[in-house]
Design an enzyme around this catalytic site. Structure first.
Site: not given
Ligand code: KIV
Length: 275
Positions: A43, A180
């Site tokens: 992310s 998720e």
């Molecule tokens: O990349 C990320 O932050 C994630 C979380 C949302 C679980 O995969």
């Protein structure tokens, strides 16, 4: 061994906490707060690199941030998120890239997205001695193929597939699975079915643990807020106010004042030596 601790938490129903960090300072804050697991999530592509999705994130970018996070962590279990196309091409590449998170960045484990189709990869990476977290439901790297960022497993067919995915990942050796954006009752069923801890994000209260993107819960990332995010603080306006105050004080000649200058007072202005 930390993995046994997480397993034990599932058995004793003590919730597991996981949050994202992408740099040294946030890692320190999370570690000092006593977080169980820090996820260096891909992310970061959207939150700190400004990409439109997680798809463009590279292994080198992930390693750069994972190293900083590890430098700020003393106690938490640090997980490196394998970016898109770093583990899908072959099992060998998956092992190599997962290994880089441990060898080069000092992470303790890795996370990868996907269900039954990733079971062989999870088995191989685990056999190489690398703890793996699975990730099913809304998997952002393949969100387009899933029809966008929306709840998964809402009908009987996809719900069954997600259950089978969870069982397959658990049998392949994953030590935990992120769920998720799936309905609460489906997450509860999966959590009760598999022997390893589930970590929910938008998956209701019955998972063995919860994860959020730290910048979301602090209200720093203000581009959009998914429904499942609870903002525990709203820092973006505070930061904007502080920045505006700095700009106006500098423009009005109010900063730096004597308290923030060497030598103090009017006579100190412009001096280059310490008092
Ligand atoms: O990349 C990320 O932050 C994630 C979380 C949302 C679980 O995969």
């Amino acid at each position: 061994m930390q993995l046994a601790r997480f397993q034990n938490k599932k058995l004793t129903k003590e919730p597991i906490t996981m949050l994202t960090a992408y740099d040294y300072q946030f890692a320190r804050l999370l570690d000092q707060a006593g977080i169980d697991m820090i996820l260096v999530g891909d992310s970061l592509g959207m939150v700190v690199l400004g990409y439109e999705s997680t798809v463009p994130v590279t292994m080198e970018e992930m390693l750069h941030h994972a190293k900083a996070v590890r430098r700020g962590t003393e106690k938490a279990f640090v997980i490196g998120d394998l970016p898109y196309m770093s583990y899908q091409i072959s099992v060998e590449e998956a092992i190599r890239n997962a290994g880089r998170f441990l060898k080069e960045a000092g992470c303790h484990g890795v996370k990868l997205e996907g269900g039954q189709e990733m079971a062989e990869t999870v088995r191989a990476v685990t056999r190489a001695g690398i703890p793996v977290v699975g990730h099913i439901g809304l998997t952002p790297q393949t969100a387009t193929a899933l029809g966008g960022y929306k709840v998964q497993g809402a009908d009987a067919e996809t719900a069954k597939r997600l259950c089978d995915d969870a069982v397959a990942l658990s049998q392949a050796g994953a030590f935990s699975i992120v769920l998720e954006c799936i309905p609460t009752e489906l997450a509860r069923h999966i959590t009760e079915t598999i022997p390893i801890p589930t970590i929910g994000i938008g998956a209701g209260p019955f998972c063995d643990g919860q994860v959020l993107v730290t910048h979301d819960l602090l209200g720093i990332f203000d581009k959009f807020t998914p429904r499942f995010v609870k903002k525990y603080a709203n820092l973006a306006p505070l930061i904007k106010d502080a920045l505006a105050a700095f700009l106006s004080e500098v423009r009005e000649g109010k900063f730096p004042d004597a308290d923030h200058s060497f030598g103090g007072g009017e006579e100190g202005k412009g001096k280059k030596t310490l008092p």
